[in-house]
Motif scaffolding. Structure first.
Motif, PDB file in Angstrom:
ATOM      1  N   GLY A 279      52.280  36.563  68.392  1.00  0.00           N
ATOM      2  CA  GLY A 279      50.892  36.764  68.777  1.00  0.00           C
ATOM      3  C   GLY A 279      50.050  37.438  67.714  1.00  0.00           C
ATOM      4  O   GLY A 279      48.816  37.361  67.772  1.00  0.00           O
ATOM      5  N   GLN A 280      50.678  38.080  66.731  1.00  0.00           N
ATOM      6  CA  GLN A 280      49.898  38.738  65.687  1.00  0.00           C
ATOM      7  C   GLN A 280      49.181  37.706  64.824  1.00  0.00           C
ATOM      8  O   GLN A 280      49.749  36.680  64.459  1.00  0.00           O
ATOM      9  N   VAL A 281      47.923  37.996  64.511  1.00  0.00           N
ATOM     10  CA  VAL A 281      47.087  37.078  63.746  1.00  0.00           C
ATOM     11  C   VAL A 281      46.815  37.683  62.366  1.00  0.00           C
ATOM     12  O   VAL A 281      46.415  38.846  62.252  1.00  0.00           O
ATOM     13  N   PHE A 282      47.068  36.890  61.330  1.00  0.00           N
ATOM     14  CA  PHE A 282      46.802  37.294  59.951  1.00  0.00           C
ATOM     15  C   PHE A 282      45.713  36.396  59.372  1.00  0.00           C
ATOM     16  O   PHE A 282      45.630  35.214  59.708  1.00  0.00           O
ATOM     17  N   GLN A 283      44.911  36.951  58.480  1.00  0.00           N
ATOM     18  CA  GLN A 283      43.931  36.151  57.756  1.00  0.00           C
ATOM     19  C   GLN A 283      44.539  35.656  56.448  1.00  0.00           C
ATOM     20  O   GLN A 283      45.287  36.374  55.776  1.00  0.00           O
ATOM     21  N   LEU A 284      44.231  34.419  56.104  1.00  0.00           N
ATOM     22  CA  LEU A 284      44.715  33.805  54.870  1.00  0.00           C
ATOM     23  C   LEU A 284      43.729  34.059  53.743  1.00  0.00           C
ATOM     24  O   LEU A 284      42.539  33.741  53.868  1.00  0.00           O
ATOM     25  N   HIS A 285      44.215  34.628  52.649  1.00  0.00           N
ATOM     26  CA  HIS A 285      43.374  34.943  51.496  1.00  0.00           C
ATOM     27  C   HIS A 285      43.844  34.154  50.286  1.00  0.00           C
ATOM     28  O   HIS A 285      45.035  34.136  49.967  1.00  0.00           O
ATOM     29  N   ARG A 286      42.901  33.527  49.606  1.00  0.00           N
ATOM     30  CA  ARG A 286      43.241  32.937  48.323  1.00  0.00           C
ATOM     31  C   ARG A 286      43.487  34.051  47.306  1.00  0.00           C
ATOM     32  O   ARG A 286      43.035  35.180  47.489  1.00  0.00           O
ATOM     33  N   PRO A 287      44.228  33.769  46.225  1.00  0.00           N
ATOM     34  CA  PRO A 287      44.535  34.818  45.239  1.00  0.00           C
ATOM     35  C   PRO A 287      43.272  35.458  44.675  1.00  0.00           C
ATOM     36  O   PRO A 287      42.227  34.806  44.527  1.00  0.00           O
ATOM     37  N   ALA A 288      43.378  36.750  44.372  1.00  0.00           N
ATOM     38  CA  ALA A 288      42.261  37.457  43.753  1.00  0.00           C
ATOM     39  C   ALA A 288      41.980  36.876  42.364  1.00  0.00           C
ATOM     40  O   ALA A 288      42.874  36.365  41.680  1.00  0.00           O
ATOM     41  N   VAL A 289      40.731  36.940  41.953  1.00  0.00           N
ATOM     42  CA  VAL A 289      40.312  36.403  40.655  1.00  0.00           C
ATOM     43  C   VAL A 289      40.285  37.540  39.639  1.00  0.00           C
ATOM     44  O   VAL A 289      39.529  38.506  39.797  1.00  0.00           O
ATOM     45  N   PRO A 290      41.125  37.476  38.578  1.00  0.00           N
ATOM     46  CA  PRO A 290      41.106  38.545  37.568  1.00  0.00           C
ATOM     47  C   PRO A 290      39.865  38.449  36.681  1.00  0.00           C
ATOM     48  O   PRO A 290      39.469  37.366  36.252  1.00  0.00           O
ATOM     49  N   ILE A 291      39.265  39.600  36.424  1.00  0.00           N
ATOM     50  CA  ILE A 291      38.080  39.695  35.559  1.00  0.00           C
ATOM     51  C   ILE A 291      38.360  40.748  34.489  1.00  0.00           C
ATOM     52  O   ILE A 291      38.789  41.859  34.808  1.00  0.00           O
ATOM     53  N   ARG A 292      38.140  40.430  33.239  1.00  0.00           N
ATOM     54  CA  ARG A 292      38.306  41.416  32.176  1.00  0.00           C
ATOM     55  C   ARG A 292      36.943  41.713  31.536  1.00  0.00           C
ATOM     56  O   ARG A 292      36.062  40.848  31.475  1.00  0.00           O
ATOM     57  N   ASP A 293      36.825  42.950  31.081  1.00  0.00           N
ATOM     58  CA  ASP A 293      35.588  43.432  30.465  1.00  0.00           C
ATOM     59  C   ASP A 293      35.840  43.596  28.973  1.00  0.00           C
ATOM     60  O   ASP A 293      36.605  44.459  28.553  1.00  0.00           O
ATOM     61  N   GLU A 294      35.202  42.752  28.188  1.00  0.00           N
ATOM     62  CA  GLU A 294      35.353  42.798  26.733  1.00  0.00           C
ATOM     63  C   GLU A 294      34.062  43.315  26.126  1.00  0.00           C
ATOM     64  O   GLU A 294      33.131  42.566  25.864  1.00  0.00           O
ATOM     65  N   ALA A 295      34.008  44.634  25.980  1.00  0.00           N
ATOM     66  CA  ALA A 295      32.840  45.290  25.370  1.00  0.00           C
ATOM     67  C   ALA A 295      31.549  44.892  26.080  1.00  0.00           C
ATOM     68  O   ALA A 295      30.535  44.555  25.454  1.00  0.00           O
ATOM     69  N   GLY A 296      31.577  44.926  27.404  1.00  0.00           N
ATOM     70  CA  GLY A 296      30.375  44.624  28.168  1.00  0.00           C
ATOM     71  C   GLY A 296      30.220  43.171  28.545  1.00  0.00           C
ATOM     72  O   GLY A 296      29.294  42.826  29.288  1.00  0.00           O
ATOM     73  N   ASN A 297      31.098  42.294  28.083  1.00  0.00           N
ATOM     74  CA  ASN A 297      31.059  40.882  28.438  1.00  0.00           C
ATOM     75  C   ASN A 297      32.214  40.561  29.385  1.00  0.00           C
ATOM     76  O   ASN A 297      33.373  40.792  29.049  1.00  0.00           O
ATOM     77  N   TYR A 298      31.882  40.051  30.548  1.00  0.00           N
ATOM     78  CA  TYR A 298      32.911  39.739  31.537  1.00  0.00           C
ATOM     79  C   TYR A 298      33.473  38.349  31.291  1.00  0.00           C
ATOM     80  O   TYR A 298      32.747  37.398  31.001  1.00  0.00           O
TER      81      TYR A 298
END
Length: 360
Positions: A279-298
């Motif tokens: 009966g327990q219900v879980f939400q399905l999540h797509r993988p998180a999107v990695p973001i890197r910061d290169e001297a102010g540029n994402y």
């Protein structure tokens, strides 16, 4: 869709305190009275009233004074009322009896029985070690690759003739690493046939096929046939899992299922030893999107040297409900998916917005 049975006291016990983290919201323009129809399920009714169907036990708390489990039947009326600014449901029976006619009604269930009972009844999850110890089909007297009724079939162990046996085929395997580093492999077994023991010789058994679902093959395994699964196996209600119980969709029950979708049964990497309950219900999540910061540029992508990184949460694309937990794994049905998805998605407890000060 078929009818469903509900244990209301159990529903209230399963409702965790986290259900009160946000106000319960009823769908806009929901009628104040709903008459239960033949073919309804509890999940249908939950979705009829609530934006978050798994919060059904909280909506039903108006009946927490009832000592015995309650049943909802077609023809009953559910009245939506408001008490101290909170929505609640009251049940009004609707039974019409005639002196000459005996009326029998069957209570509704949580999910469609014809959709799920075959999975609960005809599939098993066993560890690889347990499967390796099961009796196996050696072959038949005619040397056929696909064995059908009417031939002498042999098994490599002596079996009790007093028991009914089922033949199963390993259909998919899944692996999970436990906290202590131990790897547990589980194999999904699919029911192929029912058989009876007709003879024994040289530490082997001869069996006769009594019910055939699919052609038997060499190396199929045997298990004692369980008692038939009844609709009572689906007597659970939608509920929220513990907040710390995070799972992952390992895949469908069949190897050929590359993509999964609504109404399919999947395997989760959490079981009753982890706190998973039917009966327990879980939400399905797509993988998180990695973001890197290169001297102010994402930039999208994994972190590189001398850069900082963060993640954008993956979107919610659906829900799954546990229907049968095993020790370390569970079978769950996809109740909603906005698009087909591949195995590997995170299955997390539903995320609710925090209650505002005036609503808490």
């Amino acid at each position: 869709m078929v009818r469903w049975t509900v244990w209301w006291v159990l529903a209230w016990c399963l409702a965790g305190n986290s259900l009160h983290a946000a106000p319960l919201t009823v769908k806009a323009e929901t009628p104040s009275v709903y008459t239960v129809q033949k073919g309804d399920t509890l999940w249908d009714i939950s979705e009829h009233f609530l934006d978050d169907p798994w919060r059904w036990p909280q909506l039903w708390q108006a009946n927490d004074y009832i000592q015995n489990p309650h049943l909802i039947y077609p023809g009953d009326q559910l009245h939506l009322i408001w008490r101290d600014g909170r929505p609640q449901l009251h049940l009004k029976r609707s039974v019409k009896l005639s002196p000459r006619v005996r009326v029998e009604r069957t209570p509704i269930l949580t999910l469609p029985a014809e959709q799920l009972i075959p999975y609960v009844e005809d599939h098993r999850l066993l560890t690889a070690a347990d499967v390796s110890r099961l009796p196996r089909v050696m072959g038949d007297s005619q040397g056929q690759q696909f064995i059908s009724p009417g031939t002498a079939v042999w098994v490599d162990e002596p079996l009790s003739p007093q028991r009914q046996w089922g033949i199963y085929r390993p259909d998919a395997s899944f692996t999970r690493t436990l906290v202590n580093g131990e790897a547990v492999e589980v194999i999904a077994l699919k029911a192929i046939a029912k058989v009876s023991v007709v003879g024994q010789a040289d530490e082997r058994s001869q069996i006769a096929i009594t019910t055939l679902l699919q052609e038997v093959r060499q190396n199929d395994v045997l298990l004692p046939s369980p008692a038939p699964v009844r609709e009572s196996a689906l007597r659970f209600v939608p509920s929220e899992p513990p907040r710390g119980l995070h799972a992952q969709v390992l895949g469908g029950l069949a190897n050929q299922q590359q993509y999964l979708a609504t109404a399919m049964v999947v395997v989760l990497d959490r079981g009753h030893l982890d706190g998973a309950r039917a009966g327990q219900v879980f939400q399905l999540h797509r993988p998180a999107v990695p973001i890197r910061d290169e001297a102010g540029n994402y930039r999208y992508g994994a972190v590189k040297q001398h850069t900082s990184a963060t993640e954008l949460a993956g979107p919610v694309i659906g829900d799954v409900m546990v229907i049968r937990p095993y020790e370390h794994f569970s079978l769950a049905v996809v109740t909603r998916a906005t698009a087909p998805f591949e195995p590997g998605l995170a299955a997390l407890p539903p995320q609710l917005p925090p209650a505002s000060p005036e609503q808490s």
